[in-house]
Write a protein that holds these residues in place. Sequence first.
Motif, PDB file in Angstrom:
ATOM      1  N   LYS A 152       0.008  -1.327   0.190  1.00 35.68           N
ATOM      2  CA  LYS A 152      -0.196   0.345   0.311  1.00 35.68           C
ATOM      3  C   LYS A 152       1.162   1.252  -0.280  1.00 35.68           C
ATOM      4  CE  LYS A 152      -4.452  -1.810   0.362  1.00 35.68           C
ATOM      5  NZ  LYS A 152      -5.036  -1.548  -0.957  1.00 35.68           N
ATOM      6  N   ILE A 153       1.984   1.095   0.746  1.00 31.99           N
ATOM      7  CA  ILE A 153       3.027   2.125   0.891  1.00 31.99           C
ATOM      8  C   ILE A 153       3.455   2.479  -0.564  1.00 31.99           C
ATOM      9  CG2 ILE A 153       4.732   3.346   1.512  1.00 31.99           C
ATOM     10  CD1 ILE A 153       4.115   1.377   4.178  1.00 31.99           C
ATOM     11  N   MET A 154       4.132   1.446  -1.044  1.00 36.65           N
ATOM     12  CA  MET A 154       4.725   1.614  -2.614  1.00 36.65           C
ATOM     13  C   MET A 154       3.497   2.055  -3.174  1.00 36.65           C
ATOM     14  SD  MET A 154       7.223  -1.706  -2.527  1.00 36.65           S
ATOM     15  CE  MET A 154       7.609  -1.295  -4.376  1.00 36.65           C
ATOM     16  N   GLY A 155       2.048   1.677  -3.102  1.00 36.05           N
ATOM     17  CA  GLY A 155       1.015   2.891  -3.863  1.00 36.05           C
ATOM     18  C   GLY A 155       0.746   4.097  -4.041  1.00 36.05           C
ATOM     19  N   VAL A 156       1.509   3.985  -3.171  1.00 34.84           N
ATOM     20  CA  VAL A 156       0.627   5.759  -2.794  1.00 34.84           C
ATOM     21  C   VAL A 156       2.062   6.835  -3.679  1.00 34.84           C
ATOM     22  CG1 VAL A 156       1.511   7.974  -0.893  1.00 34.84           C
ATOM     23  CG2 VAL A 156       0.352   5.995  -0.274  1.00 34.84           C
ATOM     24  N   SER A 157       1.613   7.555  -4.131  1.00 34.00           N
ATOM     25  CA  SER A 157       3.054   8.674  -5.527  1.00 34.00           C
ATOM     26  C   SER A 157       4.167   9.653  -4.346  1.00 34.00           C
ATOM     27  CB  SER A 157       1.433   9.691  -6.217  1.00 34.00           C
ATOM     28  OG  SER A 157       2.325  10.726  -6.959  1.00 34.00           O
ATOM     29  N   GLY A 158       5.271   9.435  -4.883  1.00 35.96           N
ATOM     30  CA  GLY A 158       5.757   9.775  -4.137  1.00 35.96           C
ATOM     31  C   GLY A 158       6.220   9.192  -2.976  1.00 35.96           C
ATOM     32  N   TYR A 159       6.009   7.888  -2.627  1.00 42.26           N
ATOM     33  CA  TYR A 159       6.730   7.096  -1.622  1.00 42.26           C
ATOM     34  C   TYR A 159       7.935   7.361  -1.059  1.00 42.26           C
ATOM     35  CZ  TYR A 159       8.418   3.200  -3.760  1.00 42.26           C
ATOM     36  OH  TYR A 159       9.073   1.841  -4.302  1.00 42.26           O
ATOM     37  N   GLN A 160       8.829   7.336  -1.947  1.00 40.87           N
ATOM     38  CA  GLN A 160      10.704   7.308  -2.084  1.00 40.87           C
ATOM     39  C   GLN A 160      10.481   8.234  -1.471  1.00 40.87           C
ATOM     40  OE1 GLN A 160       9.066   7.077  -5.015  1.00 40.87           O
ATOM     41  NE2 GLN A 160       9.872   5.149  -6.049  1.00 40.87           N
ATOM     42  N   ASP A 161       9.937   9.816  -1.373  1.00 43.65           N
ATOM     43  CA  ASP A 161      10.544  10.436  -0.259  1.00 43.65           C
ATOM     44  C   ASP A 161      10.162  10.988   0.752  1.00 43.65           C
ATOM     45  OD1 ASP A 161      11.952  11.821  -2.996  1.00 43.65           O
ATOM     46  OD2 ASP A 161      10.456  12.454  -3.752  1.00 43.65           O
ATOM     47  N   THR A 162       8.611  10.100   0.623  1.00 49.47           N
ATOM     48  CA  THR A 162       7.773  10.210   1.972  1.00 49.47           C
ATOM     49  C   THR A 162       8.416   9.516   3.037  1.00 49.47           C
ATOM     50  OG1 THR A 162       5.981  10.937   1.053  1.00 49.47           O
ATOM     51  CG2 THR A 162       5.420   9.915   2.798  1.00 49.47           C
ATOM     52  N   MET A 163       9.113   8.529   2.793  1.00 52.76           N
ATOM     53  CA  MET A 163       9.035   7.433   3.520  1.00 52.76           C
ATOM     54  C   MET A 163      11.435   7.498   3.737  1.00 52.76           C
ATOM     55  SD  MET A 163       7.718   5.166   4.720  1.00 52.76           S
ATOM     56  CE  MET A 163       9.529   3.952   5.267  1.00 52.76           C
ATOM     57  N   THR A 164      11.335   8.381   2.770  1.00 56.01           N
ATOM     58  CA  THR A 164      12.876   9.363   2.990  1.00 56.01           C
ATOM     59  C   THR A 164      12.828   9.669   4.401  1.00 56.01           C
ATOM     60  OG1 THR A 164      13.804   8.970   1.014  1.00 56.01           O
ATOM     61  CG2 THR A 164      15.010  10.571   2.452  1.00 56.01           C
ATOM     62  N   GLU A 165      12.124  10.700   4.292  1.00 57.02           N
ATOM     63  CA  GLU A 165      11.714  11.830   5.539  1.00 57.02           C
ATOM     64  C   GLU A 165      11.599  10.772   6.523  1.00 57.02           C
ATOM     65  OE1 GLU A 165      11.966  15.833   6.559  1.00 57.02           O
ATOM     66  OE2 GLU A 165      12.241  15.224   5.166  1.00 57.02           O
ATOM     67  N   PHE A 166      10.401  10.555   6.394  1.00 55.58           N
ATOM     68  CA  PHE A 166       9.709   9.593   8.039  1.00 55.58           C
ATOM     69  C   PHE A 166      11.574   9.115   8.140  1.00 55.58           C
ATOM     70  CE2 PHE A 166       8.804   5.753   9.252  1.00 55.58           C
ATOM     71  CZ  PHE A 166       7.919   5.501  10.395  1.00 55.58           C
ATOM     72  N   LEU A 167      11.899   8.192   7.700  1.00 49.96           N
ATOM     73  CA  LEU A 167      13.344   7.256   8.395  1.00 49.96           C
ATOM     74  C   LEU A 167      13.765   9.079   9.307  1.00 49.96           C
ATOM     75  CD1 LEU A 167      14.696   5.133   8.196  1.00 49.96           C
ATOM     76  CD2 LEU A 167      15.749   6.066   6.462  1.00 49.96           C
ATOM     77  N   LYS A 168      13.835  10.079   8.443  1.00 49.59           N
ATOM     78  CA  LYS A 168      15.314  10.854   9.404  1.00 49.59           C
ATOM     79  C   LYS A 168      13.740  11.084  11.027  1.00 49.59           C
ATOM     80  CE  LYS A 168      17.183  12.933   5.198  1.00 49.59           C
ATOM     81  NZ  LYS A 168      16.850  14.373   4.027  1.00 49.59           N
ATOM     82  N   GLU A 169      12.677  11.805  10.733  1.00 53.30           N
ATOM     83  CA  GLU A 169      11.692  11.752  12.130  1.00 53.30           C
ATOM     84  C   GLU A 169      11.858  10.785  12.762  1.00 53.30           C
ATOM     85  OE1 GLU A 169       8.462  13.728  10.550  1.00 53.30           O
ATOM     86  OE2 GLU A 169       9.497  15.299   9.686  1.00 53.30           O
ATOM     87  N   SER A 170      11.565   9.650  12.378  1.00 51.98           N
ATOM     88  CA  SER A 170      11.049   8.175  13.407  1.00 51.98           C
ATOM     89  C   SER A 170      12.005   8.068  14.500  1.00 51.98           C
ATOM     90  CB  SER A 170      11.238   7.097  12.029  1.00 51.98           C
ATOM     91  OG  SER A 170      12.125   7.026  12.018  1.00 51.98           O
ATOM     92  N   GLY A 171      13.924   7.899  13.791  1.00 50.80           N
ATOM     93  CA  GLY A 171      14.508   8.170  15.068  1.00 50.80           C
ATOM     94  C   GLY A 171      15.330   7.255  14.505  1.00 50.80           C
ATOM     95  N   VAL A 172      14.839   5.813  14.022  1.00 45.78           N
ATOM     96  CA  VAL A 172      15.060   4.787  13.470  1.00 45.78           C
ATOM     97  C   VAL A 172      17.000   4.792  13.196  1.00 45.78           C
ATOM     98  CG1 VAL A 172      15.342   2.174  11.873  1.00 45.78           C
ATOM     99  CG2 VAL A 172      13.343   3.526  13.005  1.00 45.78           C
ATOM    100  N   GLY A 173      17.874   4.375  13.855  1.00 44.80           N
ATOM    101  CA  GLY A 173      19.560   4.794  13.242  1.00 44.80           C
ATOM    102  C   GLY A 173      19.357   3.274  12.723  1.00 44.80           C
ATOM    103  N   LEU A 174      20.933   2.793  11.869  1.00 44.48           N
ATOM    104  CA  LEU A 174      20.999   2.380  11.391  1.00 44.48           C
ATOM    105  C   LEU A 174      19.978   1.241  10.370  1.00 44.48           C
ATOM    106  CD1 LEU A 174      23.599   0.553  14.118  1.00 44.48           C
ATOM    107  CD2 LEU A 174      23.846   2.309  12.709  1.00 44.48           C
ATOM    108  N   VAL A 175      19.322   2.179   9.895  1.00 50.71           N
ATOM    109  CA  VAL A 175      18.943   1.770   8.492  1.00 50.71           C
ATOM    110  C   VAL A 175      18.440   2.035   7.217  1.00 50.71           C
ATOM    111  CG1 VAL A 175      15.967   0.628   7.872  1.00 50.71           C
ATOM    112  CG2 VAL A 175      17.254   0.008  10.425  1.00 50.71           C
ATOM    113  N   LYS A 176      19.013   1.722   6.285  1.00 54.94           N
ATOM    114  CA  LYS A 176      19.004   2.579   5.144  1.00 54.94           C
ATOM    115  C   LYS A 176      17.592   2.289   3.893  1.00 54.94           C
ATOM    116  CE  LYS A 176      23.992   4.185   5.601  1.00 54.94           C
ATOM    117  NZ  LYS A 176      25.177   4.249   4.814  1.00 54.94           N
TER     118      LYS A 176
END
Length: 422
Positions: A152-176
């Motif tokens: 479902k996430i991959m079906g959202v338009s522009g999900y790559q940028d959204t996930m990249t921004e989410f990764l910065k805000e979520s505090g998840v470390g050592l995951v790329k």
Amino acid sequence: MTEIILTQYPGRFIGPVAKLIGYIMNALYTFLDSAFGVQNIALCIILFTVIIYILMFPLTYKQQKFSRLSQEMSPEINAIREKYKNKKDQVSIQKMNEETQMVYEKYGVSTMGSCVQLLINFPILLAMYQVIRNIPAYVSSVKDIYTPLVEKIMGVSGYQDTMTEFLKESGVGLVKLNFESGTTTVNSIIDVLYALPGQGWELLKDSFAGLTDIISSTEASVIHMNNFFGINIANSPMNLIKSGWGDKNFLLIFAALLIPLISYGSQVLNIKLMPNASTGAAGGDNDAMARQMKTMNTVMPLFSLFMVFSVPVGLGIYWISGSVIRCIQQLVLNRYMKNLDLEVIIEKNKEKVKKKKEKQGIYESQIANAARMNTRKISEPVSTAEKESKIREREEYSRSARKGSLLEKANMVKEFNERNNK
């Protein structure tokens, strides 16, 4: 498991062990789900630990027997060391080693007897760490929980940028995040979702507002799957303590502290129950081994205490489960070893050594016979008398040469050279 999980540990030795553990964990997860309707990774870890230690029980028994026999043979070993105490020449050292080896053979003890189990346990522990820190990469049934949400996430338009921004805000470390291909992207997003702290799911709902329902249902499944008495086994005790302190959840802090403390306590109890081989007072390798064992017995519980603070709780559960099972096994073995008739075991070992020596004797005899057969064509040594006899025969043959023959001419040349030399 229909595809290669790209997030698996790529090590040549630990990697395959981790993959094998993943298959077993997946089978246990499927069994618990189908038989009892239970979807819980912590229970899978405990069951896996029980299975491993049941399979390794023969090695544990051998190790305990090694320790018990070591106590019995220690006076003989020390007597040999005392005998050669002040002799440092090569011959004496060789004799001491030979006599020591004969005692080991008499009691049926191998010098590597106490190391085998450690050599098996350590790779399993390292591989288990890789599996627990990223369960979806190894357990396909767990990965299936995340897959509908990721699609479902991959079906959202522009999900790559959204996930990249989410990764910065979520505090998840050592995951790329990796968006190279469809399969790689799915695995990469699952890595992020599995590593999410509690508040990360709320941020995900804010980032993908249209997927609130499926995010909530996935979160509930993940929490249920990773829950162990109110603790998320994917998090480390250190992170749980920080989270509990921020939320003023002192019960969570207490539960998180219990994991490393129980790990330390179970290790200490396990060591207390272990029989220690007597090393005597003869010095040498036995004293060095005793010092090493004493140091290890002090360091290992402390190591488990500090290590369990920083690794996922699931690994702490594996560590504690292993210690508890070893304690139970040790209580049973201590009672059994107490009534063990060592004289019978020693006599059996003597018979084994005798048969082994007999086989070696037969083998050595066969080698000697083969060597004699292969050297039959080699000329036997010739005595001086035989050599002189053969020389005389050749001289008589030379004097009987026919006139005009090559042999007569050769004799004439020989006589001419002899007269000139005189």
